[in-house]
Scaffold this active site. Structure first.
Site, PDB file in Angstrom:
ATOM      1  N   ASN A 146      -8.666  25.804 -20.980  1.00 60.76           N
ATOM      2  CA  ASN A 146      -8.887  25.890 -19.535  1.00 60.76           C
ATOM      3  C   ASN A 146      -9.081  27.356 -19.178  1.00 60.76           C
ATOM      4  O   ASN A 146      -8.115  28.111 -19.110  1.00 60.76           O
ATOM      5  CB  ASN A 146      -7.670  25.301 -18.801  1.00 60.76           C
ATOM      6  CG  ASN A 146      -7.789  25.446 -17.297  1.00 60.76           C
ATOM      7  OD1 ASN A 146      -8.844  25.819 -16.775  1.00 60.76           O
ATOM      8  ND2 ASN A 146      -6.707  25.150 -16.580  1.00 60.76           N
ATOM      9  N   LYS A 160     -10.010  28.587 -16.436  1.00 60.61           N
ATOM     10  CA  LYS A 160      -9.674  28.858 -15.025  1.00 60.61           C
ATOM     11  C   LYS A 160     -10.787  29.700 -14.378  1.00 60.61           C
ATOM     12  O   LYS A 160     -11.956  29.514 -14.711  1.00 60.61           O
ATOM     13  CB  LYS A 160      -8.294  29.507 -14.931  1.00 60.61           C
ATOM     14  CG  LYS A 160      -7.231  28.676 -15.684  1.00 60.61           C
ATOM     15  CD  LYS A 160      -5.832  29.071 -15.369  1.00 60.61           C
ATOM     16  CE  LYS A 160      -4.870  28.178 -16.163  1.00 60.61           C
ATOM     17  NZ  LYS A 160      -3.472  28.403 -15.835  1.00 60.61           N
ATOM     18  N   HIS A 215      -4.717  19.457 -11.951  1.00 55.88           N
ATOM     19  CA  HIS A 215      -4.034  20.670 -12.406  1.00 55.88           C
ATOM     20  C   HIS A 215      -3.097  21.183 -11.310  1.00 55.88           C
ATOM     21  O   HIS A 215      -3.433  21.120 -10.121  1.00 55.88           O
ATOM     22  CB  HIS A 215      -5.063  21.743 -12.773  1.00 55.88           C
ATOM     23  CG  HIS A 215      -4.447  22.883 -13.519  1.00 55.88           C
ATOM     24  ND1 HIS A 215      -3.735  23.876 -12.890  1.00 55.88           N
ATOM     25  CD2 HIS A 215      -4.376  23.154 -14.842  1.00 55.88           C
ATOM     26  CE1 HIS A 215      -3.276  24.719 -13.808  1.00 55.88           C
ATOM     27  NE2 HIS A 215      -3.657  24.296 -15.000  1.00 55.88           N
ATOM     28  N   GLU A 266      -2.424  24.045 -10.309  1.00 52.22           N
ATOM     29  CA  GLU A 266      -2.968  25.094  -9.438  1.00 52.22           C
ATOM     30  C   GLU A 266      -3.820  24.481  -8.328  1.00 52.22           C
ATOM     31  O   GLU A 266      -3.891  25.034  -7.226  1.00 52.22           O
ATOM     32  CB  GLU A 266      -3.761  26.109 -10.282  1.00 52.22           C
ATOM     33  CG  GLU A 266      -2.806  26.985 -11.094  1.00 52.22           C
ATOM     34  CD  GLU A 266      -3.407  27.610 -12.338  1.00 52.22           C
ATOM     35  OE1 GLU A 266      -4.627  27.527 -12.537  1.00 52.22           O
ATOM     36  OE2 GLU A 266      -2.620  28.160 -13.132  1.00 52.22           O
ATOM     37  N   GLU A 279       2.377  19.508 -18.148  1.00 51.51           N
ATOM     38  CA  GLU A 279       2.406  20.944 -17.906  1.00 51.51           C
ATOM     39  C   GLU A 279       3.509  21.265 -16.902  1.00 51.51           C
ATOM     40  O   GLU A 279       3.284  21.181 -15.678  1.00 51.51           O
ATOM     41  CB  GLU A 279       1.069  21.417 -17.332  1.00 51.51           C
ATOM     42  CG  GLU A 279      -0.111  21.193 -18.246  1.00 51.51           C
ATOM     43  CD  GLU A 279      -1.225  22.197 -17.979  1.00 51.51           C
ATOM     44  OE1 GLU A 279      -1.596  22.900 -18.913  1.00 51.51           O
ATOM     45  OE2 GLU A 279      -1.689  22.289 -16.832  1.00 51.51           O
ATOM     46  N   GLY A 304       1.344  30.077 -17.134  1.00 49.79           N
ATOM     47  CA  GLY A 304       1.024  31.480 -16.882  1.00 49.79           C
ATOM     48  C   GLY A 304       2.227  32.391 -16.788  1.00 49.79           C
ATOM     49  O   GLY A 304       2.104  33.548 -16.384  1.00 49.79           O
ATOM     50  N   SER A 306       1.697  28.257 -21.114  1.00 47.85           N
ATOM     51  CA  SER A 306       1.931  29.463 -21.929  1.00 47.85           C
ATOM     52  C   SER A 306       1.843  29.201 -23.432  1.00 47.85           C
ATOM     53  O   SER A 306       2.544  29.839 -24.210  1.00 47.85           O
ATOM     54  CB  SER A 306       3.272  30.107 -21.556  1.00 47.85           C
ATOM     55  OG  SER A 306       3.271  30.531 -20.213  1.00 47.85           O
TER      56      SER A 306
HETATM   57  P1  PGA Z   1      -1.386  28.945 -19.426  1.00 50.33           P
HETATM   58  O1  PGA Z   1      -2.138  27.830 -18.557  1.00 50.33           O
HETATM   59  O2  PGA Z   1      -1.620  28.589 -20.873  1.00 50.33           O
HETATM   60  O3  PGA Z   1      -2.044  30.243 -19.035  1.00 50.33           O
HETATM   61  O4  PGA Z   1       0.058  28.881 -19.068  1.00 50.33           O
HETATM   62  C1  PGA Z   1      -2.101  26.490 -18.940  1.00 50.33           C
HETATM   63  C2  PGA Z   1      -2.774  25.648 -17.896  1.00 50.33           C
HETATM   64  O5  PGA Z   1      -2.682  25.993 -16.714  1.00 50.33           O
HETATM   65  O6  PGA Z   1      -3.403  24.649 -18.220  1.00 50.33           O
END
Ligand code: PGA
Length: 296
Positions: A9, A11, A101, A103, A179, A185, A225
């Site tokens: 991903n 982003k 997701h 976010e 997640e 993140g 992460s």
């Molecule tokens: P990250 O993001 O690996 O940067 O924590 C994972 C995600 O949001 O799918």
């Protein structure tokens, strides 16, 4: 045997000018038999990534090829929705899509019923979905993680036509991504055993909703992460089938390490001896095959 999947991903990172090169580099450094790779760039980079990988539809059930996925899709087929992208617009550009997701739940106010509509729109247009669920930190600390995720899965999938979301042509229509929001993140990961317990709980909810084979065919990825250093803890758990990778997915060295470890799991699933684990993991053998330390 469930698929092993590593989804990237990206982003809101990369541009049409540089995304193709990054995708080509990652694609060439992550060839592992039996690992399905999906790269999800921003909408405006889908064409560049598809061109670089020679078409979005080149992933096969044996994991050869890299699939292209979108990070979101609108729930309506067309109309007065400024700035939005419908599932049919993604045809020819993507074959997978991430929905729900955290976010987008946070920044765009997406609710479970809305995410369910996205999922149905995606399926109708022939897009395979990665449905994200996960609890907040206070919810985990209050012992409510399973209840929160159960409600999310139900809210997204009730009435979603689960019969149409099984495995077809060797590939799943529905993949779940667990997640935990507090791990995204932040550099902080869930423990492998906790993530595995959530994967079991997610499949229990799918079974309760009537998913075929009690949800056992649905891959559950861990996200939050993930790096080449932490992936082994998750893939040592038989209930976890891969990862949704954010920050580390922009780094070819990291992706090479993550997919190499996923390749070990895919190989173990093809043999009756089962999952060996990487050195240092629960169930680890002491033989060669340790991951190289992350170099990025
Ligand atoms: P990250 O993001 O690996 O940067 O924590 C994972 C995600 O949001 O799918």
């Amino acid at each position: 045997m469930r698929h092993v999947i590593v989804a990237a991903n990206w982003k809101m990172n990369t541009t049409p000018a540089d995304a193709g090169e990054l995708a080509r580099t990652i694609g060439s450094r992550t060839r592992e038999p039996g690992v399905i790779r999906v790269i999800c760039p921003p909408y405006v980079c889908l064409a560049a990534v598809g061109d670089a990988l020679r078409g979005p539809e080149i992933v096969a059930a044996d994991g050869s090829g890299v699939a292209v996925g979108a990070q979101n899709v609108h729930h309506e087929p067309a109309g007065a929705f400024t700035g939005e992208i419908s599932a049919s617009m993604l045809a020819g550009l993507a074959t997978w899509v991430i929905v729900g997701h955290s976010e987008r739940r946070r920044d765009a106010g997406e609710t479970d019923p809305l995410i369910g509509r996205k999922l149905r729109a995606a399926r109708a247009a022939g897009l395979r979905t990665i449905l994200c669920v996960g609890e907040q930190l206070d919810e985990r600390e209050a012992g409510r993680a399973e209840a929160v995720v159960d409600a999310q899965v139900r809210g997204c999938l009730e009435g979603a036509g689960l019969d149409a979301l099984g495995v077809e042509d060797g590939l799943p229509w529905l993949t779940m991504a667990y997640e935990p929001v507090w791990a995204i993140g932040t550099g902080r990961t869930a423990r492998g055993a906790d993530a595995a317990a959530m994967a079991v709980a997610i499949r229990a909810t799918l079974a309760a909703l009537g998913m075929s084979n009690g949800g056992q065919d649905v891959p559950v990825l861990y996200g939050g992460s993930v790096t080449s250093g932490s992936i082994g803890e998750f893939l040592a758990e038989p209930d976890i089938d891969g990862a949704l990778v954010g920050g580390a997915s922009l780094k070819p060295d990291e992706m090479a390490g993550i997919v190499a470890r996923a390749g070990m799991t895919a190989a173990a699933r093809r043999t009756p001896s089962g999952e060996p684990g990487a050195p240092g993991e629960p169930g680890a053998s002491t033989g060669p095959g340790a991951l190289a330390a992350p170099t990025a």
